[in-house]
Enzyme design. Sequence first.
Site, PDB file in Angstrom:
ATOM      1  N   CYS A  87       0.827  -1.220   0.000  1.00 21.80           N
ATOM      2  CA  CYS A  87       0.000   0.000   0.000  1.00 21.80           C
ATOM      3  C   CYS A  87       0.859   1.267   0.000  1.00 21.80           C
ATOM      4  O   CYS A  87       0.321   2.371  -0.103  1.00 21.80           O
ATOM      5  CB  CYS A  87      -0.939   0.012   1.199  1.00 21.80           C
ATOM      6  SG  CYS A  87      -1.883  -1.496   1.368  1.00 21.80           S
ATOM      7  N   CYS A 210     -12.910   0.413   8.711  1.00 19.57           N
ATOM      8  CA  CYS A 210     -12.009  -0.072   7.653  1.00 19.57           C
ATOM      9  C   CYS A 210     -12.042   0.858   6.449  1.00 19.57           C
ATOM     10  O   CYS A 210     -13.102   1.388   6.092  1.00 19.57           O
ATOM     11  CB  CYS A 210     -12.467  -1.446   7.160  1.00 19.57           C
ATOM     12  SG  CYS A 210     -12.613  -2.685   8.444  1.00 19.57           S
ATOM     13  N   SER A 211     -10.881   1.004   5.800  1.00 18.27           N
ATOM     14  CA  SER A 211     -10.886   1.619   4.472  1.00 18.27           C
ATOM     15  C   SER A 211     -11.516   0.609   3.527  1.00 18.27           C
ATOM     16  O   SER A 211     -11.473  -0.595   3.781  1.00 18.27           O
ATOM     17  CB  SER A 211      -9.461   1.953   4.035  1.00 18.27           C
ATOM     18  OG  SER A 211      -8.673   0.777   3.994  1.00 18.27           O
ATOM     19  N   LYS A 332     -10.125   6.104   4.635  1.00 15.38           N
ATOM     20  CA  LYS A 332     -11.422   5.650   5.136  1.00 15.38           C
ATOM     21  C   LYS A 332     -12.584   6.103   4.255  1.00 15.38           C
ATOM     22  O   LYS A 332     -13.458   5.312   3.918  1.00 15.38           O
ATOM     23  CB  LYS A 332     -11.603   6.168   6.579  1.00 15.38           C
ATOM     24  CG  LYS A 332     -12.962   5.952   7.175  1.00 15.38           C
ATOM     25  CD  LYS A 332     -13.199   4.482   7.415  1.00 15.38           C
ATOM     26  CE  LYS A 332     -14.591   3.988   7.194  1.00 15.38           C
ATOM     27  NZ  LYS A 332     -15.144   3.983   5.864  1.00 15.38           N
ATOM     28  N   HIS A 336      -9.279   3.730  -0.906  1.00 17.34           N
ATOM     29  CA  HIS A 336      -7.899   3.251  -0.811  1.00 17.34           C
ATOM     30  C   HIS A 336      -7.565   2.290  -1.958  1.00 17.34           C
ATOM     31  O   HIS A 336      -7.436   1.086  -1.753  1.00 17.34           O
ATOM     32  CB  HIS A 336      -7.726   2.584   0.566  1.00 17.34           C
ATOM     33  CG  HIS A 336      -6.344   2.116   0.890  1.00 17.34           C
ATOM     34  ND1 HIS A 336      -5.199   2.667   0.337  1.00 17.34           N
ATOM     35  CD2 HIS A 336      -5.907   1.122   1.728  1.00 17.34           C
ATOM     36  CE1 HIS A 336      -4.139   2.041   0.828  1.00 17.34           C
ATOM     37  NE2 HIS A 336      -4.535   1.095   1.654  1.00 17.34           N
TER      38      HIS A 336
END
Length: 388
Positions: A87, A210-211, A332, A336
């Site tokens: 990421c 969570c994203s 978020k 992402h």
Amino acid sequence: MRDVAVIGLGMTKFGELWDKSFRQLIAEAGSKAILDAGIEGKEIDAMYVGVMSSGRFVGQEHVGALVADASGFSRLHIPATRVEGACASGGLAVRQGYLSIASGMNDIVVIGGIEKMYDVGGTEATETLVTAADQEWEAFFGATFPGLYAMIATRHMHEYGTTREQLAQVAVKNHANGALNPHAQYKREIDIETVLNATSVAYPLGLLDCSPVSDGAASIVLCAAEKAKKYTDKLIKITGSGQASDTLALHARRDICTLDSTVYASKMAYKQANVTPKDIDTAEVHDCFTIAEICAIEDLGFVEKGEGGKAIDNKITTLDGSLPVNTSGGLKSKGHPVGATGVAQIVEIGLQLREEADKRQVKDAKIGLAHNIGGSGATCTVHILEVM
Ligand code: COA
């Protein structure tokens, strides 16, 4: 080392983008940044693109050349290189482009970041993402990224008294910011009850901690600062660039609540920029899960270790707080698309410093920081940008 300026910014909308291909997304982001910079293709010395796992998500590897091709530059034979660090792939691409100009090798470099994650189902997306964790010690035993960050969260709650409500407030804040961002995946505000009552993913993290899985691309144009005046009146320089690594597996860390890669990468960037955490006016930090933002503001030195939850309570990091964090909506709410994230963070800081962030503009923002994490913290990049 030469000074490096950011002269072009561009990104696509983030979200579930069925109507656009991988190639179209990167071309859209890149052409926006190139138009914004006002450069021509023949002026580009090199391209770097951050992507984590295009082979698994869309069946496409060899993305460096593809990006030059999709941008219409194949006949210019521009050196185009793919960079991968989970990421943090986008942040690494920014740093590689930065280093290539600072070293004197290149004058103008286009950076891209992309991921198209919705082409596979949820289970396959989770399996693909977890290839960035330690296969032998984590993934083999069924760990996923929500599970790994949930372990960090429970330990943080145990060590420092961080509460479930404080985690939830991170999501509430970032959705409030994302509601003001036209490029965000989730442009809706949420309240704390909704976060607390959302389906549990891995205790204590629920769906809204969570994203999401996302499609999207972002791009920036970097230029040797001495030549940047030709393209822009408002000079924004990258004054600090840091990178650090750590163990892939959480259990091997000195302390699972501290992401040492963040500590080391930020020290490197602060030292080079000759600033302290107190000098930062706004920051985009890697909030892949709500606990990750709390750890980030501690590990970047904005607050003491263990005080991240209280900083959320005290509204230090809201849009009108003393240090607005994730004005874009963060991972978020903005989304992402993993390879794009590190580049999109620079786009947001660039907009803030150019005073073009519209309803989410931070007043008098002169120094911004972008913090990008790979995996559960095995890779980190930190960049500091300043209006000169
Ligand atoms: N935030 C807000 N809403 C979300 C969301 C999120 N993170 N994830 C999904 N939703 C919404 C969807 O839009 C959908 O809404 P709709 O019914 O109105 O269309 C609904 O919730 C269900 O979506 P779905 O795609 O079925 O969710 P899921 O259960 O398959 O996936 C997660 C949810 C949280 C498991 C998934 O987003 C995920 O794995 N996130 C983490 C990604 C990750 O690990 N990234 C790397 C970090 S290191």
